[in-house]
Enzyme design. Structure first.
Site, PDB file in Angstrom:
ATOM      1  N   HIS A  15       0.802  -1.162   0.020  1.00  0.00           N
ATOM      2  CA  HIS A  15       0.202  -0.039  -0.080  1.00  0.00           C
ATOM      3  C   HIS A  15       0.940   1.183   0.146  1.00  0.00           C
ATOM      4  O   HIS A  15       1.959   1.093   0.415  1.00  0.00           O
ATOM      5  CB  HIS A  15      -0.816  -0.006   1.243  1.00  0.00           C
ATOM      6  CG  HIS A  15      -2.071   0.859   1.268  1.00  0.00           C
ATOM      7  ND1 HIS A  15      -1.819   2.240   1.600  1.00  0.00           N
ATOM      8  CD2 HIS A  15      -3.330   0.906   1.000  1.00  0.00           C
ATOM      9  CE1 HIS A  15      -2.845   2.926   1.507  1.00  0.00           C
ATOM     10  NE2 HIS A  15      -3.880   1.875   1.175  1.00  0.00           N
ATOM     11  N   TYR A  16       0.531   2.325  -0.548  1.00  0.00           N
ATOM     12  CA  TYR A  16       1.281   3.511  -0.480  1.00  0.00           C
ATOM     13  C   TYR A  16       1.549   4.166   0.849  1.00  0.00           C
ATOM     14  O   TYR A  16       2.465   4.946   1.343  1.00  0.00           O
ATOM     15  CB  TYR A  16       0.607   4.729  -1.379  1.00  0.00           C
ATOM     16  CG  TYR A  16      -0.588   5.391  -0.846  1.00  0.00           C
ATOM     17  CD1 TYR A  16      -0.524   6.228   0.235  1.00  0.00           C
ATOM     18  CD2 TYR A  16      -1.925   4.718  -1.400  1.00  0.00           C
ATOM     19  CE1 TYR A  16      -1.780   6.844   0.463  1.00  0.00           C
ATOM     20  CE2 TYR A  16      -3.108   5.260  -0.886  1.00  0.00           C
ATOM     21  CZ  TYR A  16      -3.027   6.111   0.198  1.00  0.00           C
ATOM     22  OH  TYR A  16      -4.137   6.763   0.690  1.00  0.00           O
ATOM     23  N   ARG A  17       0.673   3.683   2.058  1.00  0.00           N
ATOM     24  CA  ARG A  17       1.017   3.975   3.305  1.00  0.00           C
ATOM     25  C   ARG A  17       2.171   3.363   3.848  1.00  0.00           C
ATOM     26  O   ARG A  17       2.548   2.340   3.535  1.00  0.00           O
ATOM     27  CB  ARG A  17      -0.062   3.960   4.051  1.00  0.00           C
ATOM     28  CG  ARG A  17      -1.358   4.833   3.607  1.00  0.00           C
ATOM     29  CD  ARG A  17      -2.525   5.181   4.755  1.00  0.00           C
ATOM     30  NE  ARG A  17      -3.466   5.867   4.301  1.00  0.00           N
ATOM     31  CZ  ARG A  17      -4.747   5.823   4.378  1.00  0.00           C
ATOM     32  NH1 ARG A  17      -5.359   4.758   4.583  1.00  0.00           N
ATOM     33  NH2 ARG A  17      -5.603   6.852   3.890  1.00  0.00           N
TER      34      ARG A  17
END
Length: 181
Positions: free
Chosen positions: A128-130
């Protein structure tokens, strides 16, 4: 094996230095935990072959640390490249977490992302980009509740798997002593 979108992927890289434009990845390891930070599985720990020239030109800190830990010798002896490490790591992760579900977890993982963006893009895209960056919480604890830092006992071996386990343990301490959860 239980594929679960709530599982967390912990990752650490060891590198020849801090600049992805000139330095390279030496080692990668991954661990999968559940949402409560219980270790479910350890992924492959892979030393990546790098040239003698690159290894001989590391800065003093890297030369000393990676020499002492045996990582430099493991990289010289390794026959694995970044592509192999990506393939093996993704094959492991797919057994535990759907692609795009887990944030990248670890300490100072922005640095790991920089190297992955250059050398392991397919693996970086699996996350995920987080981020779940334990070092952010460490900086808050240092300022708001410094007595908690004394309760974190890290090995500090600068081997990827050990560093991941240290990060998981560190977050458990912060969860209990800093967040009171």
């Amino acid at each position: 094996m239980n594929i679960n979108k709530s599982n967390l992927i912990w990752l650490d890289l060891e590198m020849t230095g801090l600049e992805p434009e000139t330095d390279k990845i030496l080692e990668i390891a991954t661990v999968v935990t559940d949402a409560d930070l219980n270790i479910l599985a350890e992924g492959p720990t892979i030393a990546i072959h790098q040239s003698n020239e690159l290894l001989d030109n590391m800065d003093e800190w890297c030369t000393t640390q990676h020499g002492k830990s045996g990582l430099t010798a493991r990289c010289k002896a390794s026959t694995y490249d970044e592509a192999y490490a990506v393939e093996q790591t993704i094959a492991f992760l797919k057994q535990w977490v759907p692609a795009g579900a887990s944030p990248m977890c670890g300490n100072s993982i922005g640095q790991d992302r920089r190297f992955m963006n250059k050398y392991m893009r397919e693996l970086e895209d699996f996350f995920h980009y987080r981020n779940l960056d334990v070092s952010t919480i460490k900086e808050l604890a240092r300022r708001w509740k410094p007595e908690v830092l004394a309760q974190v006992n890290k090995k500090g071996s600068h081997l990827a798997l050990d560093d991941i386990k240290d990060s998981i343990m560190e977050l458990k301490v912060y969860r209990e002593k800093f967040f009171n959860l």
